[in-house]
Design a protein around this motif. Structure first.
Motif, PDB file in Angstrom:
ATOM      1  N   GLY A  31       0.786  -1.229   0.000  1.00 55.24           N
ATOM      2  CA  GLY A  31       0.000   0.000   0.000  1.00 55.24           C
ATOM      3  C   GLY A  31       0.812   1.271   0.000  1.00 55.24           C
ATOM      4  N   ALA A  32       2.069   1.210  -0.384  1.00 58.28           N
ATOM      5  CA  ALA A  32       2.872   2.424  -0.445  1.00 58.28           C
ATOM      6  C   ALA A  32       2.422   3.251  -1.641  1.00 58.28           C
ATOM      7  CB  ALA A  32       4.356   2.083  -0.573  1.00 58.28           C
ATOM      8  N   ALA A  33       2.053   4.499  -1.363  1.00 56.62           N
ATOM      9  CA  ALA A  33       1.583   5.406  -2.412  1.00 56.62           C
ATOM     10  C   ALA A  33       2.271   6.757  -2.223  1.00 56.62           C
ATOM     11  CB  ALA A  33       0.070   5.562  -2.332  1.00 56.62           C
ATOM     12  N   LEU A  54       2.927   9.392   3.486  1.00 57.42           N
ATOM     13  CA  LEU A  54       4.248   8.874   3.124  1.00 57.42           C
ATOM     14  C   LEU A  54       5.011   9.814   2.193  1.00 57.42           C
ATOM     15  CD1 LEU A  54       6.170   6.506   3.450  1.00 57.42           C
ATOM     16  CD2 LEU A  54       5.075   5.431   1.495  1.00 57.42           C
ATOM     17  N   GLY A  55       4.348  10.368   1.205  1.00 57.06           N
ATOM     18  CA  GLY A  55       5.005  11.224   0.216  1.00 57.06           C
ATOM     19  C   GLY A  55       5.754  12.398   0.816  1.00 57.06           C
ATOM     20  N   GLY A  65       8.523   7.744  -6.108  1.00 61.31           N
ATOM     21  CA  GLY A  65       8.033   6.704  -7.006  1.00 61.31           C
ATOM     22  C   GLY A  65       8.866   5.429  -6.922  1.00 61.31           C
ATOM     23  N   ALA A  66      10.183   5.602  -6.887  1.00 61.88           N
ATOM     24  CA  ALA A  66      11.070   4.438  -6.795  1.00 61.88           C
ATOM     25  C   ALA A  66      10.889   3.717  -5.463  1.00 61.88           C
ATOM     26  CB  ALA A  66      12.519   4.866  -6.962  1.00 61.88           C
ATOM     27  N   PHE A  67      10.720   4.496  -4.380  1.00 56.74           N
ATOM     28  CA  PHE A  67      10.519   3.871  -3.069  1.00 56.74           C
ATOM     29  C   PHE A  67       9.220   3.071  -3.051  1.00 56.74           C
ATOM     30  CE2 PHE A  67       8.404   3.806   0.999  1.00 56.74           C
ATOM     31  CZ  PHE A  67       9.353   3.179   1.788  1.00 56.74           C
ATOM     32  N   CYS A  68       8.139   3.660  -3.541  1.00 61.83           N
ATOM     33  CA  CYS A  68       6.848   2.976  -3.540  1.00 61.83           C
ATOM     34  C   CYS A  68       6.922   1.687  -4.350  1.00 61.83           C
ATOM     35  CB  CYS A  68       5.754   3.890  -4.074  1.00 61.83           C
ATOM     36  SG  CYS A  68       5.390   5.283  -2.987  1.00 61.83           S
ATOM     37  N   LYS A  69       7.543   1.744  -5.505  1.00 62.41           N
ATOM     38  CA  LYS A  69       7.682   0.556  -6.340  1.00 62.41           C
ATOM     39  C   LYS A  69       8.512  -0.512  -5.635  1.00 62.41           C
ATOM     40  CE  LYS A  69       9.195  -0.880 -10.926  1.00 62.41           C
ATOM     41  NZ  LYS A  69       9.837  -0.465 -12.169  1.00 62.41           N
ATOM     42  N   ASP A  70       9.616  -0.101  -5.021  1.00 62.43           N
ATOM     43  CA  ASP A  70      10.489  -1.029  -4.299  1.00 62.43           C
ATOM     44  C   ASP A  70       9.751  -1.670  -3.119  1.00 62.43           C
ATOM     45  OD1 ASP A  70      12.784  -2.392  -3.437  1.00 62.43           O
ATOM     46  OD2 ASP A  70      13.509  -0.676  -2.268  1.00 62.43           O
ATOM     47  N   PHE A  71       9.068  -0.860  -2.316  1.00 59.13           N
ATOM     48  CA  PHE A  71       8.353  -1.374  -1.145  1.00 59.13           C
ATOM     49  C   PHE A  71       7.241  -2.336  -1.563  1.00 59.13           C
ATOM     50  CE2 PHE A  71       4.868  -1.243   1.878  1.00 59.13           C
ATOM     51  CZ  PHE A  71       5.525  -1.603   3.047  1.00 59.13           C
ATOM     52  N   ASN A  72       6.436  -1.929  -2.528  1.00 65.51           N
ATOM     53  CA  ASN A  72       5.327  -2.780  -2.967  1.00 65.51           C
ATOM     54  C   ASN A  72       5.830  -4.087  -3.580  1.00 65.51           C
ATOM     55  OD1 ASN A  72       3.456  -0.928  -2.058  1.00 65.51           O
ATOM     56  ND2 ASN A  72       3.282   0.092  -4.027  1.00 65.51           N
TER      57      ASN A  72
END
Length: 195
Positions: free
Chosen positions: A34-36, A41-42, A53-60
């Motif tokens: 659910g990282a958005a 979070l942003g 964007g990179a963090f959200c993709k990595d976390f998800n």
């Protein structure tokens, strides 16, 4: 502030920027998958210069095998070059206790009302899971100490801790709890009609 003072301050902080914020880890609870980039979070990541964007993709991507929505403890250490180290921990104890008791939220007045019941066996199983957490293992907490701490956490959530629990006792408790909630809702409704 003079240039020399800034250099000294940066040296004390251990980074080249002088703020020291990068040296402290960012801790948060994020639901699995659910990282958005939106709040909350942003803005937290943006203040530290992390590519959101990179963090959200990595976390998800890292949490895709975990049941969606499970709150995970995240520790993020940001480096001066804006790269980061991400460590994902297990859910908090309250999540496990609520799941074991079959409730969605704790009591509004702990100690005055009980919203669920758990056995010591359930607490022992939760303690075994929590003992695998690196933060708990680092402290060297023994299993009996962990179970004792979970008893306190269960009581603060409004859970009754019993030595043994059968399915019939659990069903009876849930039935009584539903009757109490229905009676309270009916009293509240009648009070609203009188006004």
């Amino acid at each position: 502030m003079s240039k020399a003072a800034r250099v000294v301050r940066a040296a004390r902080a251990g980074t080249g920027t002088g703020t020291g914020a990068e040296s402290r880890p960012l801790r948060a609870q994020i639901p699995a998958g659910g990282a958005a980039p939106g709040p909350p979070l942003g803005p937290l990541l943006g203040q530290r210069g992390v590519p959101i964007g990179a963090f959200c993709k990595d976390f998800n991507e890292r949490t895709r095998d975990i049941k969606p929505g499970v709150p995970l403890r995240v520790r993020l250490r940001v480096h001066p070059d804006r790269s980061y180290d991400l460590s994902i921990g297990p859910p908090p104890s309250s999540y496990f206790l609520k799941a074991v008791a079959g409730i969605e939220r704790g009591a509004t007045r702990p100690g005055h009302e009980e919203v669920g019941v758990v056995s010591l066996k359930h607490l022992y199983e939760v303690a075994l899971v929590k003992q695998q957490d690196p933060a708990v293992a680092l402290r060297g907490t023994s299993l009996p100490q962990l179970v004792t701490a979970l008893v306190g956490s269960a009581r603060s959530l409004g859970l009754r801790v019993v030595p043994r629990l059968t399915a019939e006792e659990c069903a009876e408790f849930q039935r009584q709890r539903q009757e109490q909630e229905a009676a309270a809702a009916q009293e509240e409704e009648e009070g609203a009609k009188k006004k």
